[in-house]
Design a protein around this motif. Sequence first.
Motif, PDB file in Angstrom:
ATOM      1  N   ASN A   1      27.620  36.153  33.355  1.00 30.05           N
ATOM      2  CA  ASN A   1      28.104  35.731  34.789  1.00 30.05           C
ATOM      3  C   ASN A   1      29.744  35.649  34.982  1.00 30.05           C
ATOM      4  N   VAL A   2      30.267  36.144  33.929  1.00 32.35           N
ATOM      5  CA  VAL A   2      31.731  36.292  34.328  1.00 32.35           C
ATOM      6  C   VAL A   2      31.942  37.594  35.397  1.00 32.35           C
ATOM      7  N   THR A   3      32.929  37.331  36.326  1.00 34.06           N
ATOM      8  CA  THR A   3      33.339  38.328  37.216  1.00 34.06           C
ATOM      9  C   THR A   3      34.852  38.336  37.361  1.00 34.06           C
ATOM     10  N   PHE A   4      35.396  39.574  37.618  1.00 33.10           N
ATOM     11  CA  PHE A   4      36.900  39.715  38.052  1.00 33.10           C
ATOM     12  C   PHE A   4      36.923  39.503  39.333  1.00 33.10           C
ATOM     13  N   HIS A   5      38.217  39.210  39.699  1.00 34.72           N
ATOM     14  CA  HIS A   5      38.531  38.725  41.152  1.00 34.72           C
ATOM     15  C   HIS A   5      38.241  39.670  42.179  1.00 34.72           C
ATOM     16  N   ASP A   6      37.862  41.072  41.815  1.00 36.26           N
ATOM     17  CA  ASP A   6      37.342  41.922  42.850  1.00 36.26           C
ATOM     18  C   ASP A   6      35.907  41.962  42.957  1.00 36.26           C
ATOM     19  N   GLY A   7      35.048  41.117  42.173  1.00 36.75           N
ATOM     20  CA  GLY A   7      33.765  41.106  42.180  1.00 36.75           C
ATOM     21  C   GLY A   7      32.742  41.655  41.239  1.00 36.75           C
ATOM     22  N   LYS A   8      33.584  42.788  40.562  1.00 34.56           N
ATOM     23  CA  LYS A   8      32.827  43.324  39.347  1.00 34.56           C
ATOM     24  C   LYS A   8      32.691  42.532  38.246  1.00 34.56           C
ATOM     25  N   PRO A   9      31.359  42.576  37.486  1.00 33.23           N
ATOM     26  CA  PRO A   9      31.324  41.673  36.305  1.00 33.23           C
ATOM     27  C   PRO A   9      32.118  42.214  35.140  1.00 33.23           C
ATOM     28  N   LEU A  10      32.389  41.211  34.292  1.00 33.75           N
ATOM     29  CA  LEU A  10      33.116  41.381  33.007  1.00 33.75           C
ATOM     30  C   LEU A  10      32.147  41.716  32.096  1.00 33.75           C
ATOM     31  N   THR A  11      32.138  42.846  31.254  1.00 36.78           N
ATOM     32  CA  THR A  11      31.379  43.203  30.162  1.00 36.78           C
ATOM     33  C   THR A  11      31.968  43.265  28.825  1.00 36.78           C
ATOM     34  N   ALA A  12      31.496  43.617  27.813  1.00 32.70           N
ATOM     35  CA  ALA A  12      31.974  43.634  26.678  1.00 32.70           C
ATOM     36  C   ALA A  12      32.712  45.012  26.517  1.00 32.70           C
ATOM     37  N   ASP A  13      32.528  45.876  27.450  1.00 36.83           N
ATOM     38  CA  ASP A  13      33.386  47.125  27.665  1.00 36.83           C
ATOM     39  C   ASP A  13      34.632  46.724  27.963  1.00 36.83           C
ATOM     40  N   ASP A  14      35.079  45.923  28.941  1.00 38.48           N
ATOM     41  CA  ASP A  14      36.053  45.422  29.247  1.00 38.48           C
ATOM     42  C   ASP A  14      36.935  44.779  28.172  1.00 38.48           C
ATOM     43  N   VAL A  15      36.187  43.982  27.180  1.00 37.77           N
ATOM     44  CA  VAL A  15      36.927  43.420  26.002  1.00 37.77           C
ATOM     45  C   VAL A  15      37.353  44.596  25.383  1.00 37.77           C
ATOM     46  N   ILE A  16      36.466  45.666  24.881  1.00 38.49           N
ATOM     47  CA  ILE A  16      36.790  46.489  23.955  1.00 38.49           C
ATOM     48  C   ILE A  16      38.089  47.299  24.367  1.00 38.49           C
ATOM     49  N   PHE A  17      38.038  47.494  25.808  1.00 36.31           N
ATOM     50  CA  PHE A  17      39.110  48.076  26.353  1.00 36.31           C
ATOM     51  C   PHE A  17      40.499  47.624  26.156  1.00 36.31           C
ATOM     52  N   SER A  18      40.484  46.230  26.603  1.00 31.91           N
ATOM     53  CA  SER A  18      41.663  45.423  26.592  1.00 31.91           C
ATOM     54  C   SER A  18      42.373  45.463  25.089  1.00 31.91           C
ATOM     55  N   MET A  19      41.151  45.243  24.101  1.00 29.91           N
ATOM     56  CA  MET A  19      41.953  45.024  22.832  1.00 29.91           C
ATOM     57  C   MET A  19      42.192  46.300  22.064  1.00 29.91           C
TER      58      MET A  19
ATOM     59  N   GLU B   1      36.076  32.002  43.653  1.00 30.06           N
ATOM     60  CA  GLU B   1      34.683  31.532  44.201  1.00 30.06           C
ATOM     61  C   GLU B   1      33.647  31.900  42.966  1.00 30.06           C
ATOM     62  N   GLY B   2      33.869  33.036  42.351  1.00 28.60           N
ATOM     63  CA  GLY B   2      32.987  33.527  41.516  1.00 28.60           C
ATOM     64  C   GLY B   2      33.017  33.012  40.047  1.00 28.60           C
ATOM     65  N   TYR B   3      34.079  32.095  39.805  1.00 31.74           N
ATOM     66  CA  TYR B   3      34.325  31.623  38.593  1.00 31.74           C
ATOM     67  C   TYR B   3      32.807  31.119  37.644  1.00 31.74           C
ATOM     68  N   TYR B   4      32.978  31.693  36.285  1.00 30.37           N
ATOM     69  CA  TYR B   4      31.787  31.480  35.484  1.00 30.37           C
ATOM     70  C   TYR B   4      31.429  29.980  35.281  1.00 30.37           C
ATOM     71  N   ARG B   5      32.320  29.209  35.131  1.00 25.90           N
ATOM     72  CA  ARG B   5      32.024  27.926  34.673  1.00 25.90           C
ATOM     73  C   ARG B   5      31.611  26.919  35.703  1.00 25.90           C
ATOM     74  N   ALA B   6      30.629  26.113  35.810  1.00 24.49           N
ATOM     75  CA  ALA B   6      30.031  25.766  36.790  1.00 24.49           C
ATOM     76  C   ALA B   6      31.161  24.397  37.130  1.00 24.49           C
ATOM     77  N   GLY B   7      31.297  24.504  38.431  1.00 24.39           N
ATOM     78  CA  GLY B   7      31.969  23.427  38.973  1.00 24.39           C
ATOM     79  C   GLY B   7      33.778  23.389  38.983  1.00 24.39           C
ATOM     80  N   GLU B   8      33.943  24.669  38.304  1.00 24.96           N
ATOM     81  CA  GLU B   8      35.638  24.750  38.052  1.00 24.96           C
ATOM     82  C   GLU B   8      35.875  26.219  38.889  1.00 24.96           C
ATOM     83  N   PRO B   9      36.875  26.283  39.458  1.00 26.91           N
ATOM     84  CA  PRO B   9      38.289  25.337  39.206  1.00 26.91           C
ATOM     85  C   PRO B   9      38.054  24.322  40.193  1.00 26.91           C
ATOM     86  N   HIS B  10      38.696  22.798  39.731  1.00 27.33           N
ATOM     87  CA  HIS B  10      38.668  21.767  40.732  1.00 27.33           C
ATOM     88  C   HIS B  10      39.459  21.650  41.840  1.00 27.33           C
ATOM     89  N   ILE B  11      40.484  22.439  41.686  1.00 28.34           N
ATOM     90  CA  ILE B  11      41.464  22.409  42.804  1.00 28.34           C
ATOM     91  C   ILE B  11      41.611  23.607  43.588  1.00 28.34           C
TER      92      ILE B  11
END
Lengths: 283, 531
Positions: free
Chosen positions: B104-122, B216-226
């Motif tokens: 459930n990790v998403t980018f700020h534009d709402g698209k999901p973050l997957t292993a492909d994004d990681v491989i592309f970045s690295m 708003e779509g941050y994957y860690r429940a309850g975060e960010p606090h501020i």
Amino acid sequence: MRRALNTLASFLRHPAGVIGLVILIGVVVLAIVAPTLFPVDPWDMVAAPFQPPFDGETWLGSDMLGRDVAACIAYGARVSLLIGVSSTLAALVIGVTVGAVAGYFGGRVDEVLMRFVELFQTIPGFILAILLVATLGPSLTNVILAIGAVSWPQLARLTRAEFLRLRSREFVQAAVCQGQPPLSVVLRHILPNAVSPIIVTGSLMIASSILIESALSFMGLGDPNLMSWGFMIGASRSVMRQAWWMSVFPGIAIFLTVLAINLVGEGLNDTLNPRLSRKARGA
Amino acid sequence: MGMNRREFGKLGLAAGMASVAGIPLGLQRAAGQTRGGTLNTIIHPEPAMLVSAISQLQPTLTVGGKIYESLLRYDFDLKPIPGLAQSWTASPDGLTYTFKLFPNVTFHDGKPLTADDVIFSMTKFLPETHARARPIFTRIESAEAPDPLTVVFKLKSPFSPFLGAFDCTTAPIVPKHIYEGTDFRTNPANDKAIGCGPFKLKEWVRGSHIHLVKHEGYYRAGEPHIDEIIYRVIPDAAARSVALEQGTVKLTQWSDIEQYDVARLVKLPHLDMTTKGYEYFAPHLWLELNNRIAPMNDKRFRQAVMYAIDRKALLQRVYFGLGKIATGPISTKTRFHEKNVKQYEHSPDKAKALLDEMGLKPGADGKRITVPFLVTPSGELYRRVAEFLRQSLLRVGIDLQFEGTDVAGWIQKVSNWEYSMTTNLVYQLGDPAVGVSRTYISSNIRKGIMFSNTAGYSNPEADRLFEEAATATSDEKRQELYSAVQKILVEDVPIVWLLEQDFPTFTDKKLKNVTTTAIGVHETFGAVRFE
């Protein structure tokens, strides 16, 4: 000789001038005896850092590295006076030469030289000095050159005006008619009669040179190997709230020296140009 | 100030509700948890861009750290802890690394973050844009995604620091769907700075502030606090101090507060100060000597300089105690530091004896030799250091002649080896193979490149030890090799190590969880909250 004594006597009748002279002599003496008074290098960290003045081991306190503020001021006097006098001499050499040539020959030569002078006068002097030092690199010679380079136009205009005034006088015409070469006419007949206002302006220029040097050092553009008043103030700026003495004392030193030179210059003006100054006062 | 008003309003609201519902006021506050709020802080100097995968200047990393996240985080001892990756394994041969991503990790534009994004970045993005990530991630031979939440990297050869390079300053994840097939540096999306971190860019008014708001779509429940972070651009040092003093800003970092102001601000009752959170960078301050030219080419001269400098006084007088004396090439904050090395206590007598032995006898004025010193043009602090060093060395007869220059001129002179002595501050980046060896190995003597082996030190034995330590797979073996090389270097003194410089992070006492990892203020701030 008698004329010189007369001048001195009339200068001494000028109270402000005398006060200025006394302070100035004090600063010069301080500069001369600095190594005897403070035998250590002014950069040396002799005391604990941030010692307040008037108690403990240092007279005027110590700075953030434990350097003696009093010693720094004494050695700074040497730098300020040296730069003040030598950059004024540099400005005198350039300014008087350009002004004399323009005023003596007139016409096309005058036209060209004056446009050149105006070119310099349109650029703010201090900005040009910063630019020169930043380009050439901060060293004693470059600082002197830069200050000389921004100070000479004023002297050039003054000298030219004096030369224009004297050029048409009978004794000058007579010398020209006798077939004396231009250099001799300038040096033996015109310059001696134009020298009073040049001396007055030159003496005031020492003061402004000292101020420019302080400002350059304040901005970190002074010779990094020399202790100067402007540098001391620049370095203390950041710790103003902890150590007022680090900036106040060199500030007083600059203030007194510049004031003294201005008073002396005023006195000289009244003594050497009695008519001019009386007229000015009358107005 | 915005926060104060907001907090106040909330209190009023809570009080109103409490009176209606009959719940005693303060129950929620007693738990020590307050949601929301605005964090006002400083960014200095103003960054040129926010994409930390492209620019690695400190201000970009500080703001970019909130916007971009990476697979791992590191505790103060530089041990990896979960970031976007919830677990990871390394094969015993040191060649294969497997990461399991959080769902459930998403980018700020709402698209999901997957292993492909990681491989592309690295494998595509960072090797092209990130100078310090390039030599690490080009070691990847192949990258695969067996499923959308699993990434497997295979290396060409074992490289032990690999697992230490996944923090958000070295390996931020960028969206593949936005960057694939474009020119990364000129992609218009760079202005929007789209990442997957807990905060997203709302507005950037150049010369004024950078405004981040909650993702708003941050994957860690309850975060960010501020709710929001406002980075204010305040170029004047005195104004930054005042802003902190008066509570206009609740957090300052790195060089926001100048050294001389720290002692005064530490005493203020509403502020906390820590020097933790810079472990990953471990800034090492040193006096660099050009080993190619006399007298710096003589080991005895370099040792004499080491003995001549009272580094304790330097730390106290110039750095106001913010740091630690550096004893060798590897910082105590970095992994594999060795403390049993030759000690150089302050001893002008030992320095003089070494110089005498070299035949550098004092002249009539007490000076033995004059050496040009290039003053580092990075502000007043370096000027004070230069003055301190000049006086220290003058006492043993070494006369430093200062040369001034601007930043561009300094980089040019140092990187082209046209200097005798200068000072420099260099980051260690978590692992000696990444941030330390570059200064000493002869294969990194590269003219024109800053932060290479500009001093020109060359020792085949040190080269061999650094090389073996970088590829050894067990920590014990690496420690053994690094200990050996540290002993050699401290004996040879290719560089005169001065201090491990500390940077102060000031926080309002009500602001919590700011410094939780080895990259401190560059971290994502999802857990940061007011109480």
